[in-house]
Structures are given as structure tokens and as C-alpha cells.
Scaffold this active site. Structure first.
Site, PDB file in Angstrom:
ATOM      1  N   TYR A  81       1.343  -7.833   2.766  1.00 31.03           N
ATOM      2  CA  TYR A  81       1.059  -6.939   1.642  1.00 31.03           C
ATOM      3  C   TYR A  81       1.836  -7.386   0.402  1.00 31.03           C
ATOM      4  O   TYR A  81       1.289  -7.502  -0.698  1.00 31.03           O
ATOM      5  CB  TYR A  81       1.452  -5.520   2.051  1.00 31.03           C
ATOM      6  CG  TYR A  81       1.321  -4.459   0.988  1.00 31.03           C
ATOM      7  CD1 TYR A  81       0.079  -3.914   0.676  1.00 31.03           C
ATOM      8  CD2 TYR A  81       2.447  -3.970   0.316  1.00 31.03           C
ATOM      9  CE1 TYR A  81      -0.036  -2.909  -0.285  1.00 31.03           C
ATOM     10  CE2 TYR A  81       2.335  -2.972  -0.639  1.00 31.03           C
ATOM     11  CZ  TYR A  81       1.099  -2.443  -0.937  1.00 31.03           C
ATOM     12  OH  TYR A  81       0.989  -1.453  -1.880  1.00 31.03           O
ATOM     13  N   SER A 125       2.973  -3.484  -6.860  1.00 29.53           N
ATOM     14  CA  SER A 125       3.942  -2.738  -6.058  1.00 29.53           C
ATOM     15  C   SER A 125       5.308  -3.383  -6.179  1.00 29.53           C
ATOM     16  O   SER A 125       5.405  -4.593  -6.438  1.00 29.53           O
ATOM     17  CB  SER A 125       3.515  -2.733  -4.589  1.00 29.53           C
ATOM     18  OG  SER A 125       4.568  -2.253  -3.775  1.00 29.53           O
TER      19      SER A 125
HETATM   20  N1  LIG Z   1       1.585   4.764  -1.611  1.00 28.43           N
HETATM   21  C1  LIG Z   1       2.551   3.916  -1.893  1.00 28.43           C
HETATM   22  O1  LIG Z   1       3.697   4.066  -1.426  1.00 28.43           O
HETATM   23  C2  LIG Z   1       2.290   2.756  -2.818  1.00 28.43           C
HETATM   24  C3  LIG Z   1       3.384   2.012  -3.274  1.00 28.43           C
HETATM   25  C4  LIG Z   1       3.160   0.942  -4.124  1.00 28.43           C
HETATM   26  C5  LIG Z   1       1.874   0.603  -4.494  1.00 28.43           C
HETATM   27  N2  LIG Z   1       0.808   1.324  -4.023  1.00 28.43           N
HETATM   28  C6  LIG Z   1      -0.535   0.921  -4.434  1.00 28.43           C
HETATM   29  O2  LIG Z   1      -1.136   2.001  -5.105  1.00 28.43           O
HETATM   30  C7  LIG Z   1      -2.552   1.844  -5.016  1.00 28.43           C
HETATM   31  C8  LIG Z   1      -3.163   3.197  -4.642  1.00 28.43           C
HETATM   32  O3  LIG Z   1      -2.782   3.547  -3.329  1.00 28.43           O
HETATM   33  P1  LIG Z   1      -2.511   5.063  -2.889  1.00 28.43           P
HETATM   34  O4  LIG Z   1      -1.069   5.156  -2.574  1.00 28.43           O
HETATM   35  O5  LIG Z   1      -3.082   5.985  -3.872  1.00 28.43           O
HETATM   36  O6  LIG Z   1      -3.252   5.142  -1.481  1.00 28.43           O
HETATM   37  P2  LIG Z   1      -4.674   5.722  -1.069  1.00 28.43           P
HETATM   38  O7  LIG Z   1      -4.835   7.100  -1.538  1.00 28.43           O
HETATM   39  O8  LIG Z   1      -4.813   5.418   0.364  1.00 28.43           O
HETATM   40  O9  LIG Z   1      -5.664   4.830  -1.928  1.00 28.43           O
HETATM   41  C9  LIG Z   1      -6.114   3.579  -1.572  1.00 28.43           C
HETATM   42  C10 LIG Z   1      -7.579   3.568  -1.898  1.00 28.43           C
HETATM   43  O10 LIG Z   1      -8.095   2.250  -1.901  1.00 28.43           O
HETATM   44  C11 LIG Z   1      -9.412   2.325  -1.413  1.00 28.43           C
HETATM   45  N3  LIG Z   1      -9.856   1.043  -0.904  1.00 28.43           N
HETATM   46  C12 LIG Z   1      -9.240   0.270   0.006  1.00 28.43           C
HETATM   47  N4  LIG Z   1      -9.977  -0.824   0.228  1.00 28.43           N
HETATM   48  C13 LIG Z   1     -11.069  -0.725  -0.564  1.00 28.43           C
HETATM   49  C14 LIG Z   1     -12.208  -1.540  -0.769  1.00 28.43           C
HETATM   50  N5  LIG Z   1     -12.343  -2.690  -0.111  1.00 28.43           N
HETATM   51  N6  LIG Z   1     -13.142  -1.143  -1.630  1.00 28.43           N
HETATM   52  C15 LIG Z   1     -13.017   0.019  -2.295  1.00 28.43           C
HETATM   53  N7  LIG Z   1     -11.962   0.836  -2.138  1.00 28.43           N
HETATM   54  C16 LIG Z   1     -11.001   0.456  -1.282  1.00 28.43           C
HETATM   55  C17 LIG Z   1      -9.324   3.344  -0.303  1.00 28.43           C
HETATM   56  O11 LIG Z   1     -10.617   3.855  -0.067  1.00 28.43           O
HETATM   57  P3  LIG Z   1     -10.980   4.673   1.292  1.00 28.43           P
HETATM   58  O12 LIG Z   1     -10.373   6.017   1.121  1.00 28.43           O
HETATM   59  O13 LIG Z   1     -12.458   4.688   1.271  1.00 28.43           O
HETATM   60  O14 LIG Z   1     -10.374   3.908   2.428  1.00 28.43           O
HETATM   61  C18 LIG Z   1      -8.388   4.358  -0.889  1.00 28.43           C
HETATM   62  O15 LIG Z   1      -9.089   5.370  -1.583  1.00 28.43           O
HETATM   63  C19 LIG Z   1      -2.800   0.750  -4.009  1.00 28.43           C
HETATM   64  O16 LIG Z   1      -3.093  -0.443  -4.687  1.00 28.43           O
HETATM   65  C20 LIG Z   1      -1.469   0.625  -3.306  1.00 28.43           C
HETATM   66  O17 LIG Z   1      -1.281  -0.661  -2.765  1.00 28.43           O
HETATM   67  C21 LIG Z   1       1.002   2.397  -3.204  1.00 28.43           C
END
Ligand SMILES: NC(=O)c1ccc[n+]([C@@H]2O[C@H](COP(=O)([O-])OP(=O)(O)OC[C@H]3O[C@@H](n4cnc5c(N)ncnc54)[C@H](OP(=O)(O)O)[C@@H]3O)[C@@H](O)[C@H]2O)c1
Ligand SMILES: Cc1cc2nc3c(=O)[nH]c(=O)nc-3n(C[C@H](O)[C@H](O)[C@H](O)COP(=O)(O)OP(=O)(O)OC[C@H]3O[C@@H](n4cnc5c(N)ncnc54)[C@H](O)[C@@H]3O)c2cc1C
Lengths: 447, 244
Positions: free
Chosen positions: B150, B137
Site C-alpha cells: 500500500y 497517505s
Molecule cells: N482511512 C484511513 O486511515 C486512510 C489513511 C490514509 C489515506 N487514506 C486514503 O483515503 C482514501 C479514501 O479512503 P477512506 O478511508 O474514505 O475509505 P473507504 O470509505 O473505504 O473508501 C474507499 C473507497 O474506494 C472505493 N474503491 C476502491 N476500489 C475502487 C475501484 N476499483 N473503483 C472504484 N472505487 C473503488 C471503495 O468503493 P466500494 O465501497 O465500492 O468498495 C470505497 O468507497 C483512500 O485513497 C485511502 O487510501 C485512508
């Protein structure tokens, strides 16, 4: 389910009326335990907000944004059945099925609508005379009610709720997923013929001659033409085809133009629209032209300009669509066209089509046999509203109805006269669900 | 293409997977919620994936990583690429006062990545080809008072990946660090949106391209590279007083 806090505005496509207070809850997973009962006030499902009027608005209530429900579930190519979540867009479906030789059973004039929205408004397309409405092709869906019930609805199961939900304007519950038929087509191109007609009578002649042989028919009408030219325009008809050799551009156009700013309202005035309409009509010199075109510009000419509604400026615009029975059509259409051209209120786009007699499946569905005309009016306050009230009366006098899914202004009395079945329909409304539209057209009822 | 996705239920990972599916890829999906995994699996199958295998696992169970990766190799008959995408966005104001929660966030957002990467590095170094992508990120580029738990975990992932890239480049293996800015997904659903938010579809497409090309560090959208470049230049003496 996650609560709100969006900077995005959730208005209607016509941007009239404008909503000031509205919460938004996004629905991310169809399996989530959604506790709708604990949301304050009423709720209303929301797709892509391509509805022109207030049937996709819920002032002082909550919208359930379904766009994250964008997953396919199954595509059975032997049966031609597609199952997907309610927020999947027609654009996504086309991207999937067109390369495999399939097409939507019918499509509205934009592909940026969701399956849930297409069902709830029981949308129609240029092939209505053959295929009927979108709802005709829906085999089943799952409906979530605010008491937590999840009901599979089909013509055999929960059949009343099935009929109420198709064309039910989002009031009977939240559609989570749906299954519907797609059709095999000869190819993703349209062999298109365009015919210039000089008056409304000629339109009816061409239309009668076309419905047998053409899958798709519709016409553009110059609403500002009067007298001898009353109802002149361009008729379009076509069939699916696969040209040989296949032109290079087979899919959607790559770069879309976005209307960058909102134009000042005065840009669209009687003079500019008259000039545009006249130019457009005369742009086709020969009486007939033939061309094979990709499906995209044929079905979705306006999708090439994102946010084209900004053309109408801050006040927004109204779409007015009615259908009048075929037997009496000529007098009704003529009376309405005369009324519009006399009013001096400009209509930029006017689309005329003859609906076929394939019955619509929904309790409140708008399409029925007859002639339909859809007009866009820039909103100019009382003058526009008064004209549309007069049109309501003419439509009613000729036994026609106005499309509630595109409406933003009709009176409760008009709606209830057009749709006397609304009371029967109301039994199927989920008590937690409501919309700006529904409150407007039922408030003045004498209960 | 044979692809393993850890955190396959993430909105961003799903969008990336859609592009691979449309190419006819074979996918091994890992997530902790079987119902969500099934929804993703069906979607990818309809979109053209040649094969999709789901594997339910809480990725915080580090001791099960080895078995999961073996299973992926077995199920698909090898791996060409990996995307590690899972994550949680903690409420900084709450976790900063709680040691256990802070460490738990490190477990999810850093240690589980490091565990997976360590196992995968051995395999990929041996097979001498392929691509390993991690979603870090922009928050990992500098520690901010409002989001440093984070941010520090993501920073660890970025640094670890950077070193691993240097090691594996000798074996012809690409390590891709993805640094998204704000993305409109369930993770940020409770936050107020601003014009800098990107759609998960856009980010997913960029990740797909970066993985195919084997790029190094990818900011998505691109302008974050410059925003973070400036933010990193601010001297600490001034930075500590900024309301960031
Ligand atoms: N959204 C943003 O603004 C943003 C910005 C920068 C980086 N990111 C990064 O992008 C990546 C994807 O995030 P996203 O934005 O697509 O959000 P998201 O849709 O909420 O995806 C996060 C996923 O991680 C899964 N997860 C969390 N803990 C876990 C565990 N212990 N074991 C297995 N699965 C787990 C969650 O599963 P559940 O649904 O079962 O909880 C969820 O499906 C993440 O690494 C996040 O930090 C996001
Ligand atoms: C350029 C253009 C051309 C058009 N051409 C046509 C045309 O040719 N024929 C035609 O019929 N229409 C046409 N329309 C109108 C448009 O097709 C419909 O308004 C369509 O229903 C919009 O879908 P949406 O996803 O944007 O839904 P929204 O506008 O967001 O919602 C429409 C209705 O569906 C309900 N709804 C949405 N999702 C769900 C769900 N999951 N469960 C239950 N209810 C739900 C909402 O509550 C609302 O009542 C056109 C619109 C535009 C902008």
C-alpha cells in the site's frame, strides 16, 4: 457490515452501570446485506449513547453502532417532510433545516442524539404540551429484523410494529431510515421570558397561564429548598421569533468547551450543590426577565460543555424522571420534593414540566398527561439506590410512571407495575435483540 | 464549482463533498457500487448541491477513464476541480506472498491514479485554471515492513503528483496532495483504534479548505507532518530493524 475492534468505550451517558464486555459492529450502509443472525449472542442498536441508563447497553452482547448511517435521503419542503438514515443527528438536521426556515417538531435537551435514538426512546421536549413526543411526527421508517426482513412501518403498514418500535428501546429491530415532519417557524430565535417562582404552587399557576400562549415551557427547581421555599425555581417560556435586526450570531456557538478531566466525586457534595442552587436561584434579581436568544442556548444549554457528565466523577450519576397525573400532582410532587430534601442525597439539576394530553404513539412510551420531574443524582451507592426505590413507591402510589429510557436501576417489579403492557410489547421484540435494561427489568417475571 | 470525484463512495470523499454541496456545487460522482452512489447522491442533493450526476465505474478499468472524463465535462459543462479518493488497504501479510494481488493493489492505488491524472493534466493545462486533488497517505512517505505494498503505491501517487504540480503550476493549476494519517472509516474498520485516529468529517473539512486554497502537500491532521518528518530521518540501517 464490519466487525468490531474499537478502542472507544461504549458506556451510557450516566456511566452507571459500567459495561465490561461488549462487542461493537458498525453499520456503514443501509443497503448492506446485514447478517445479524450470525452474530454471537444478542444485538442492540446504538446511536450516540446519550441515554442516561442501561437501555443503550448490551453487556456480553453486541452493539450495532449506527452513527455511520448519517446520510439524508430527501427533504420535501412543500410537505415539510424529511427522510434520513437513522444515525443522522439532530444537530446535523438543524444545520440543514434552520437556514431554510424550519425546525424540529420537538427536541430533547441535547442535539447530540440520533434520529434512531429519538424514535426508540420516543423523546419529548419543552413543547410537549403542544407537539407531543418525537414519535408523533414520524410518518414511516424501515425496520431490519434479524431474519433479514426489511419492513416499512407506518400508521397504515405494519402498524403494530410501528407502535412497538416507537418508544421500543431498540428491541424490535434496527431502524435503517425514517421519515418525519418538520415545522416552519417564525425564526431561529426564542423570545424568552424567565420568571422566578418561590414555591411549587406558584409554579403550577404560571404553568397553567403559559401553556396556551407559549410553544415552550419548562422550569428549573431547587431540590434542596425546604419548608416555605419547597419547589422554588425559575420558569422559562418562549416562542420562535426572528428579531430585527438579526443579531450576528445566528448559528451554533463555534468553540465548545470540553470538560477536560473527570472531577473527583467529592467535588459535588451537599454544600457545593446547595451553594450552586441558591446562587442560581438568586442570580435573577427581578421577578421576570425578557430576552431574545438564539435557539441553541435555549434548547441545549448543556451542549456547550462537551462531556459534561465527567462533572460527576468516576462513580457516574443517575437520572430519575417520572410523571404523575395532573389531578393529584401537587401532593405527589410535594411528597417527592420533601423526600429528596430530607434524604440529603443531592440533586444538581431538576427540571419540572407539565406534559400536555397529546397521546404518545408508542406502546411503551413514557410521556402522558401530568407533571414530570427529572432529577440528576450523583451515584453514591446504596444510599442513592434506596432513595430512588422509595421514590418509585411514591410515584406508583400516585398513579405515575418512571421513564425507562433514562433508568439504570428500577426493579423488575416496579417496571412491570408501571408498564403492564410490557407483555404485549414483548411479542414484537426481535428474538435476536436484547439490552442490559431489558434483561434487568424482565428477569424476575413469573413466566 | 464543478467538481469530479473519483471514488465518491469513500467516507472521506463524501465528507469533503458535503462541504462543496452546501456551497451549491455541481458534482459528478464516480464509484463502482451504484447503490452506494445513489445514497451519496441523495445526501448531497438534500444538502444543497445544485446538480449531482452519478457514474458507475470500476476505476481499475483504465481504458474507460477517457470516456468517463469526457462524460463529466459534458454533463457539467466543464470542470473546476477534481478529487481522486478511491483506494483499498490490502492485508500486507497476505499480499506480500502473492504477485497477482500485489500488482492488483498497485493497479487500484497507483496506476488508476496515474491514468486519471495523465488525462486530466492535458485538460487542465489547456483550460489554465482549476485544482486537482489526490488522496495519498502518510504511508507513502516511507516503506514499512508492515504495509509496504500500500505504502509504495501511495508513494508513487505522491511523487507523481509532486512532479505534476511543478508542471501544472505554470498553467495556474493547483495540484493538492492530501496525506491523511489514521482515519476512522470503513477502510480501517477492522483495525484496533488508537487516539491518533481522526474522524472522516475532520479530514473532509481539511481537504475542502485545501482545495479551495490550492495548497500543495497537506498532512491531516497537521501533526503527521512532524511525525513523518522524524520517521523519514531515521537511517535505513536502524529503520529496517524497527517493528513498524
Ligand atoms: N482511512 C484511513 O486511515 C486512510 C489513511 C490514509 C489515506 N487514506 C486514503 O483515503 C482514501 C479514501 O479512503 P477512506 O478511508 O474514505 O475509505 P473507504 O470509505 O473505504 O473508501 C474507499 C473507497 O474506494 C472505493 N474503491 C476502491 N476500489 C475502487 C475501484 N476499483 N473503483 C472504484 N472505487 C473503488 C471503495 O468503493 P466500494 O465501497 O465500492 O468498495 C470505497 O468507497 C483512500 O485513497 C485511502 O487510501 C485512508
Ligand atoms: C443533556 C441531555 C438532555 C436530554 N434531554 C432529554 C429530554 O428533554 N427529553 C427526552 O426525552 N430525553 C432527553 N435526553 C435523553 C436522550 O434524548 C435520549 O436518550 C435519546 O434517545 C438518545 O439518543 P442516542 O442517539 O444517543 O441513542 P442511544 O442512547 O445510543 O440509544 C437509545 C435507544 O435507542 C435505540 N436505538 C438507537 N438507534 C436505533 C436504531 N437505528 N434503531 C432502533 N433502535 C435504536 C437504542 O437501542 C437504545 O435503546 C437527554 C439526554 C441528555 C444527555
Amino acid at each position: 457490515m464490519i466487525i468490531n475492534g474499537h478502542g472507544r468505550t461504549y458506556q451510557s451517558w450516566g456511566r452507571y452501570p459500567k459495561v465490561k464486555r461488549q462487542n461493537v459492529v458498525r453499520i456503514h450502509w443501509r443497503g448492506d446485506s446485514l447478517d445479524l443472525a450470525h452474530i454471537n449472542g444478542s444485538v442492540l442498536p446504538r446511536g450516540l449513547g446519550r441515554s442516561y441508563g442501561d437501555s443503550c447497553l448490551n453487556e456480553d452482547g453486541t452493539l450495532l453502532d449506527t452513527t455511520p448511517l448519517n446520510r439524508f435521503i430527501a427533504f420535501d419542503e412543500s410537505a415539510g417532510l424529511l427522510r434520513c438514515e437513522a444515525g443522522v443527528t439532530l444537530a446535523e438536521i438543524l444545520r440543514l433545516i434552520v437556514p431554510r426556515g424550519w425546525f424540529l417538531p420537538t427536541t430533547p435537551g441535547t442535539k447530540f442524539v440520533t434520529v434512531g435514538g429519538a424514535i426508540a426512546n420516543d423523546v419529548h421536549g419543552k413543547n410537549h404540551h403542544r407537539a407531543g413526543t418525537f414519535g408523533r411526527h414520524v410518518t414511516r421508517f424501515e425496520l431490519l429484523r434479524s431474519n433479514g426482513e426489511r419492513l416499512i412501518c407506518s400508521p397504515d403498514e405494519n402498524a403494530d410494529l410501528f407502535r412497538a418500535t416507537i418508544g421500543g428501546l431498540g428491541l424490535t429491530g434496527l431502524i435503517l431510515w425514517a421519515e418525519f415532519r418538520v415545522q416552519r417557524v417564525a425564526g431561529p430565535f426564542i423570545a424568552k421570558e424567565q420568571i422566578r417562582f418561590s414555591c411549587i404552587d406558584e409554579f403550577f399557576e404560571i404553568s397553567a397561564d403559559s401553556d396556551e400562549r407559549y410553544e415552550h415551557t419548562m422550569a428549573w427547581v431547587d431540590c434542596l429548598a425546604t419548608g416555605r421555599n419547597l419547589g422554588r425555581g425559575l420558569f422559562m417560556r418562549g416562542n420562535y421569533t426572528r428579531p430585527k435586526p438579526i443579531p450576528r450570531q445566528t448559528t451554533e456557538p463555534r468553540s465548545l468547551f470540553t470538560m477536560p478531566i473527570q472531577l473527583p466525586a467529592f467535588v459535588l457534595n451537599l454544600m457545593t450543590v446547595r451553594a450552586f442552587n441558591s446562587l442560581y436561584y438568586h442570580s435573577q434579581l427581578p421577578k421576570r426577565t425578557f430576552r431574545t436568544v438564539p435557539y441553541d442556548p435555549f434548547f441545549y444549554p448543556l451542549d456547550a460543555i462537551h462531556e459534561w457528565h465527567r462533572l460527576y466523577g468516576a462513580p457516574g450519576f443517575l437520572q430519575y424522571q417520572f410523571v404523575v397525573p395532573y389531578a393529584q400532582d401537587r401532593t405527589a410532587i410535594k411528597a417527592i420534593l420533601t423526600e429528596i430534601s430530607r434524604s440529603g442525597v443531592v440533586s444538581f439539576l431538576a427540571v419540572l414540566k407539565v406534559f400536555g394530553d397529546v397521546p404518545s404513539p408508542g406502546m411503551l412510551s413514557f410521556p402522558r398527561p401530568g407533571v414530570t420531574l427529572a432529577l440528576d443524582f450523583p451515584f453514591r451507592g446504596q444510599r442513592t439506590l434506596a432513595l430512588l426505590d422509595r421514590l418509585d413507591q411514591i410515584v406508583q402510589a400516585h398513579g405515575g410512571v418512571v421513564n425507562p429510557a433514562k433508568d439504570a436501576r428500577m426493579s423488575a417489579a416496579s417496571f412491570q407495575a408501571f408498564y403492564p403492557q410490557w407483555r404485549e410489547f414483548a411479542q414484537y421484540i426481535d428474538p435476536k435483540f436484547s439490552s442490559s435494561f431489558w434483561r434487568r427489568v424482565t428477569q424476575a417475571s413469573h413466566e | 464549482m464543478k467538481l469530479l470525484i473519483a471514488g465518491a463512495t469513500s467516507a472521506i470523499a463524501h465528507e469533503t463533498a458535503r462541504y462543496f454541496a452546501a456551497d451549491g456545487a455541481e458534482l459528478f460522482l464516480v464509484g463502482r457500487d451504484p447503490e452506494k452512489l445513489a445514497a451519496i447522491q441523495h445526501d448531497l442533493q438534500v444538502r444543497g448541491a445544485k446538480r449531482v450526476v452519478s457514474y458507475a465505474l470500476d476505476l481499475n478499468e483504465l481504458e474507460r477513464h477517457e470516456a468517463m472524463i469526457s462524460e463529466a465535462y459534458e454533463a457539467l459543462g466543464g470542470l473546476d476541480a477534481v478529487l481522486i479518493a478511491h483506494g483499498t488497504l490490502p492485508d500486507q501479510a497476505r499480499v506480500q506472498h502473492n504477485r497477482a494481488e500485489t500488482l492488483q493493489e498497485f493497479q487500484t492505488n497507483a496506476l488508476s491514479y496515474i491514468s486519471l491524472l495523465t488525462i486530466l493534466a492535458e485538460r487542465f493545462e489547456q483550460q489554465r485554471r482549476g485544482c486537482i486533488a489526490v488522496i495519498s497517505s502518510v504511508a507513502g512517505d516511507r516503506g514499512r515492513g508492515s504495509n509496504y505494498v500500500y505504502g509504495a503505491a501511495k508513494g508513487a501517487v505522491s511523487l507523481f503528483a509532486s512532479g505534476l504540480r511543478a508542471r501544472l503550476s505554470k498553467a495556474g493549476v493547483a495540484v493538492v496532495t492530501i496525506k491523511p494519517g489514521f482515519v476512522d472509516t470503513p477502510m480501517t474498520a477492522h483495525l484496533k483504534k488508537n487516539p491518533l485516529y481522526a474522524s472522516p468529517a475532520r479530514v473532509g473539512r481539511r481537504i475542502y479548505v485545501a482545495m479551495l486554497k490550492g495548497e500543495d502537500v497537506v498532512y491531516v491532521p497537521w501533526f503527521w507532518r512532524y511525525i513523518m518528518g522524524i520517521i523519514r530521518l531515521i537511517p535505513e540501517r536502524l529503520f529496517k530493524r524497527l517493528p513498524l
